[in-house]
Design a protein around this motif. Structure first.
Motif, short mmCIF file in Angstrom:
data_model
loop_
_atom_site.label_atom_id
_atom_site.label_comp_id
_atom_site.label_asym_id
_atom_site.label_seq_id
_atom_site.Cartn_x
_atom_site.Cartn_y
_atom_site.Cartn_z
N ARG A 1 8.55 28.55 -15.17
CA ARG A 1 7.11 28.29 -15.13
C ARG A 1 6.81 26.97 -14.44
O ARG A 1 7.71 26.25 -14.05
N LEU A 2 5.51 26.69 -14.32
CA LEU A 2 5.06 25.46 -13.68
C LEU A 2 4.83 24.39 -14.73
O LEU A 2 4.34 24.68 -15.83
N THR A 3 5.17 23.16 -14.41
CA THR A 3 4.82 22.01 -15.24
C THR A 3 4.06 21.04 -14.34
O THR A 3 4.49 20.77 -13.22
N ARG A 4 2.93 20.57 -14.82
CA ARG A 4 2.06 19.76 -13.97
C ARG A 4 2.47 18.30 -13.97
O ARG A 4 2.71 17.70 -15.01
N ILE A 5 2.53 17.76 -12.77
CA ILE A 5 2.64 16.31 -12.57
C ILE A 5 1.56 15.98 -11.54
O ILE A 5 0.88 16.86 -11.05
N GLY A 6 1.37 14.75 -11.21
CA GLY A 6 0.36 14.41 -10.22
C GLY A 6 -0.85 13.78 -10.88
O GLY A 6 -0.96 13.69 -12.10
N PRO B 1 -3.47 17.94 -8.34
CA PRO B 1 -2.30 18.48 -9.05
C PRO B 1 -1.09 18.66 -8.13
O PRO B 1 -1.22 18.86 -6.93
N PHE B 2 0.06 18.56 -8.73
CA PHE B 2 1.34 18.85 -8.10
C PHE B 2 2.21 19.42 -9.22
O PHE B 2 2.13 18.95 -10.35
N TYR B 3 2.98 20.43 -8.92
CA TYR B 3 3.73 21.11 -9.97
C TYR B 3 5.22 21.13 -9.68
O TYR B 3 5.65 21.21 -8.54
N ARG B 4 6.01 21.10 -10.73
CA ARG B 4 7.44 21.38 -10.67
C ARG B 4 7.63 22.80 -11.16
O ARG B 4 6.97 23.23 -12.11
N ILE B 5 8.54 23.51 -10.54
CA ILE B 5 8.92 24.84 -11.03
C ILE B 5 10.18 24.62 -11.85
O ILE B 5 11.18 24.12 -11.32
N ARG C 1 3.97 22.70 -22.27
CA ARG C 1 3.89 22.96 -20.83
C ARG C 1 4.43 21.80 -20.01
O ARG C 1 5.19 21.99 -19.06
N ASP C 2 4.04 20.58 -20.35
CA ASP C 2 4.49 19.41 -19.61
C ASP C 2 5.60 18.67 -20.34
O ASP C 2 5.93 17.55 -20.01
N GLY C 3 6.19 19.31 -21.33
CA GLY C 3 7.24 18.69 -22.11
C GLY C 3 8.60 18.83 -21.44
O GLY C 3 8.70 19.00 -20.22
N ARG C 4 9.63 18.80 -22.25
CA ARG C 4 10.97 18.85 -21.67
C ARG C 4 11.27 20.23 -21.09
O ARG C 4 10.64 21.23 -21.44
N TYR C 5 12.24 20.24 -20.22
CA TYR C 5 12.67 21.49 -19.59
C TYR C 5 14.17 21.45 -19.42
O TYR C 5 14.80 20.40 -19.55
#
Length: 90
Positions: free
Chosen positions: A6-11, A16-20, A29-33
């Protein structure tokens, strides 16, 4: 444990900019992966997303489930088709 791609939002705010990422579905959602697979800039569009094909295929083989937005990016890159082809050979 259910792993999702999934996508996690940074930026910044309104930029917005996302990490996959591959993450446990119970994580925020924006926690650890578990592992970063690629990046996505919505200003450039889905076809310009940068995805590490080997990592994505490895997680799909392990049973990770992509979100709807990530699934469309993976299918644009042809990764879903490659995964389906390897799956049908078995």
């Amino acid at each position: 444990m259910s792993v999702k791609i999934r996508l996690t939002r940074i930026g910044r705010h309104k930029d917005p900019f996302y990490r996959i990422v591959a993450a446990d579905s119970r994580y925020a959602r924006d926690g650890r992966y578990i592992e970063q697979i690629g990046t996505y800039d919505p200003a450039l569009g889905e076809e310009k997303a940068v995805i590490d094909e080997a990592k994505a295929l490895a997680w799909l083989e392990k049973g990770a489930i992509p979100s709807d937005s990530v699934r469309s990016m993976l299918s644009l890159k042809g990764i879903i088709a490659k995964h389906a082809a390897t799956k049908s050979k078995k």
